[in-house]
Design a protein around this motif. Structure first.
Motif, PDB file in Angstrom:
ATOM      1  N   ARG B  56       0.806  -1.218   0.000  1.00 40.21           N
ATOM      2  CA  ARG B  56       0.000   0.000   0.000  1.00 40.21           C
ATOM      3  C   ARG B  56       0.842   1.273   0.000  1.00 40.21           C
ATOM      4  NH1 ARG B  56      -5.583  -0.904   1.720  1.00 40.21           N
ATOM      5  NH2 ARG B  56      -5.585   1.008   2.921  1.00 40.21           N
ATOM      6  N   ASN B  59       1.028   2.768  -3.910  1.00 42.07           N
ATOM      7  CA  ASN B  59       0.062   3.731  -4.447  1.00 42.07           C
ATOM      8  C   ASN B  59      -0.389   4.714  -3.365  1.00 42.07           C
ATOM      9  OD1 ASN B  59      -1.556   2.005  -3.016  1.00 42.07           O
ATOM     10  ND2 ASN B  59      -3.184   1.941  -4.524  1.00 42.07           N
ATOM     11  N   MET B  61      -1.747   4.537  -0.465  1.00 41.09           N
ATOM     12  CA  MET B  61      -3.041   4.410   0.194  1.00 41.09           C
ATOM     13  C   MET B  61      -2.962   4.866   1.646  1.00 41.09           C
ATOM     14  SD  MET B  61      -5.250   3.599  -1.916  1.00 41.09           S
ATOM     15  CE  MET B  61      -6.763   2.788  -1.443  1.00 41.09           C
ATOM     16  N   ARG B  92      -1.499   7.235  -7.864  1.00 42.26           N
ATOM     17  CA  ARG B  92      -2.567   6.239  -8.028  1.00 42.26           C
ATOM     18  C   ARG B  92      -3.041   6.149  -9.469  1.00 42.26           C
ATOM     19  NH1 ARG B  92      -5.329   8.905  -3.092  1.00 42.26           N
ATOM     20  NH2 ARG B  92      -3.794   8.338  -1.501  1.00 42.26           N
ATOM     21  N   MET B  97      -4.678  -0.836  -8.327  1.00 41.56           N
ATOM     22  CA  MET B  97      -4.673  -1.786  -7.221  1.00 41.56           C
ATOM     23  C   MET B  97      -5.907  -2.681  -7.276  1.00 41.56           C
ATOM     24  SD  MET B  97      -4.101  -0.957  -3.238  1.00 41.56           S
ATOM     25  CE  MET B  97      -3.738  -2.266  -2.093  1.00 41.56           C
ATOM     26  N   PHE B  99      -7.970  -5.290  -4.701  1.00 40.24           N
ATOM     27  CA  PHE B  99      -8.005  -5.499  -3.258  1.00 40.24           C
ATOM     28  C   PHE B  99      -8.271  -6.948  -2.879  1.00 40.24           C
ATOM     29  CE2 PHE B  99      -8.741  -1.097  -4.019  1.00 40.24           C
ATOM     30  CZ  PHE B  99      -8.129  -0.439  -2.970  1.00 40.24           C
TER      31      PHE B  99
END
Lengths: 321, 259
Positions: B56, B59, B61, B92, B97, B99
């Protein structure tokens, strides 16, 4: 026999627990029945008592000293206009504040204080809002004892409810949905507008319905700011009788705003005040009028709720659930 | 460690001396790693070792939640994505991504895929149609959904939803795709289809995948990084890691003695 003894014990134990379960179900059923029967009884009693008065004339007549000629024209128009102002003020403000507090505001002690205060405001007695509005809107801003003052007062009253339900609705939106949008490169506002709001809109609408239903029945703050109890005229219409209806003028700014928004400053009464007025008369004939007005008020609330449910349906369809 | 010069590997991303903190908790300790271009790189390790935390970071997050702090750098094509002036949104848009749990938007299948393009200002219907179809074909979902593109994505099965999420991540032609245990919520058949998809995708995009399954890492990846307690223990070609690991901890993990 070892096994059957064991089974017997299990059975008695299960029976005991099932009994407790059954008892609670019965208590629950009884309570809901009591609540339903009382509510139904009250509504039916109003309806039956007021039914003889419910006619076209009742809706199109001003109040009168003669009970059989009295109507609720000024009251239902007043209530409708006040609720319009209330909704236009409280819904956007409340939802925007809720979004800010839940999604943007940093979570620190200031946010905690604001949260506690907003929640407390939802429980402040409505007469206090009436006093606040009397000082602020009537004396300070000179908005008059008018529809706009009443609308804004009731908007203040329900603002905390709208804010709290908006926050709860947004909090219930799963975080995985937000992350999905962020991961694609959405900004915070795009995430909220495209995904979080549509997802929470159903719950927000429900909160708005509850809030507006509370506002429509409020009497005390509206009396405090000086609503009339006997009024035999309507606010001036914002529209002209003939085409093109809009109050246009020959010169800049082309529209006669004074006429278009003149009704905001008009004197008014609302349904609950009209009802109270009739109930407090000694002549029993007026009690029938009060019952009929009560029936209409309930019907107005139902129509409002129906509209909100329909809107919710429309939004949901747009979201393509 | 792999000698980059000898093996002629083009790095897509390089992690340099990365430290990451959740508040005061030091979750990643001095991580160094490179992610080879157009290969599948797997991050493995026991629960809580920081592999998802590391993923994570790629990107950004972690920027969504207060109290998180990075030190060090992650270079993607030699640009430090953790740098001060870099907007996380920019990162991003380059790095997609997928999940752990399928998380399609509660909208139509079409709108799910099109959303990334709409964010980039694409409104031309023909172009959208074409790109959406391409992405759904690439994610091996087109044949199953082509007749119901405008039905809700929530009516799809779990495996289909996850492939939809891959299509959504793929439609904007990202430089890199991050997979965070993409099959842990899926049944074996759906898992197989996702794995086949990942192998197909590495031809066009760099893939970094977190997995809790050593078998999956062995099947899918070209390179494997083993993490333990927030530290990078070993990084090498997958076959080296699984046959002759250099680190004792790695050996213990892949032989099932820790985990």
């Amino acid at each position: 026999m070892l096994i059957s003894d064991n089974l017997k014990e299990v059975r008695t134990q299960v029976q005991r627990r099932q009994l407790a379960n059954g008892i609670f179900a019965m208590i629950g059923l009884l309570t809901i029945l009591v609540a339903l029967i009382i509510l139904l009884g009250l509504t039916l009693q109003l309806l039956i008592q007021g039914a003889p008065r419910l006619s076209w004339d009742f809706f199109t007549s001003f109040p009168s000293r003669k009970p059989e000629q009295a109507g609720i024209l000024s009251a239902w128009v007043g209530t409708s206009l006040v609720m319009l102002v209330t909704a236009l003020a409280a819904v956007p403000l409340g939802i925007a504040a809720g979004i800010y507090l839940e999604e943007y505001a940093r979570k620190n002690w200031v946010a905690d204080i604001i949260e506690i205060n907003v929640t407390n405001l939802a429980g402040v007695p409505s007469i206090v809002y009436g006093l606040l509005a009397l000082g602020l809107f009537v004396y300070q801003f000179k908005l008059g004892e008018s529809i706009q003052t009443a609308g804004l007062t009731l908007a203040l009253l329900i603002l905390p409810i709208v804010i709290v339900t908006t926050r709860e609705a947004l909090r219930a939106v799963p975080n995985s949905l937000r992350e999905a949008a962020y991961a694609l490169g959405a900004t915070k506002w795009q995430t909220i507008w495209d995904h979080v709001l549509p997802c929470g809109l159903g719950s927000i609408m429900t909160g708005v319905i509850v809030a507006l239903s509370r506002a429509i029945g409020e009497t005390a703050p509206v009396i405090t700011i000086g609503a009339l109890t006997f009024i035999a005229f309507l606010p001036d219409s914002p529209l002209n009788q003939e085409f093109p209806y809009l109050p246009l003028t020959g010169s800049f700014p082309w529209i006669n705003f004074e006429q278009l928004f003149g009704w905001l400053g008009a004197a008014f009464t609302v349904m609950p005040i009209q009802m109270f007025n009739w109930v407090s008369r000694p002549n029993p004939e007026f009690q029938l009028n009060a019952a009929a007005a009560g029936t209409v008020l309930i019907a107005m609330t139902l129509v409002m709720n129906g509209m909100a449910i329909y809107l919710r349906f429309l939004f949901r369809r747009g979201v393509k659930w | 460690m792999v000698d980059m010069e000898v093996n002629q590997i083009q790095p897509k991303a390089e992690v340099q001396n990365l430290n990451f903190y959740y508040g005061s908790f030091h979750a990643l300790k001095n991580i160094n790693l490179f992610v080879p271009a157009n290969k599948v790189t797997a991050l493995i390790g026991p629960s809580g070792c920081g592999k998802t935390t590391l993923l994570r970071c790629f990107n950004r997050m972690h920027d969504l939640y207060p109290g998180n702090r990075y030190e060090g750098s992650i270079l993607i094509d030699s640009i430090n994505t953790l740098g001060r002036g870099v907007d996380p949104i920019e990162v991003r848009m380059r790095v997609s991504m997928v999940f752990q749990r399928p998380n399609p938007f509660p909208k139509s299948i079409y709108e799910n895929v099109a959303y990334g393009l709409r964010l980039r200002g694409v409104n031309n219907r023909l172009l959208l149609d074409e790109k959406v179809e391409d992405a759904l074909v690439a994610s091996a979902l087109w044949d199953e959904v082509k007749n119901r593109l405008f039905e809700s994505a929530l009516n799809l099965s779990g495996g289909q939803q996850q492939r939809l999420c891959i299509a959504r991540a793929l439609v904007t032609d990202p430089e890199m795709i991050l997979f965070d245990e993409p099959t842990s919520a899926l049944d074996p058949i759906a898992t197989t289809s996702i794995e086949e998809l990942v192998l197909e995708l590495k031809k066009r995009v760099t893939i970094l995948i977190v997995t809790h399954s050593m078998h999956q890492a062995a099947r899918l990846s070209d390179y494997t990084a083993f993490m333990y307690l927030g530290e990078m223990m070993e990084f090498d070609q997958t076959k080296t890691i699984f046959t002759t690991p250099a680190n004792k901890k790695t050996e213990e993990y892949i032989s099932g003695r820790i985990g």
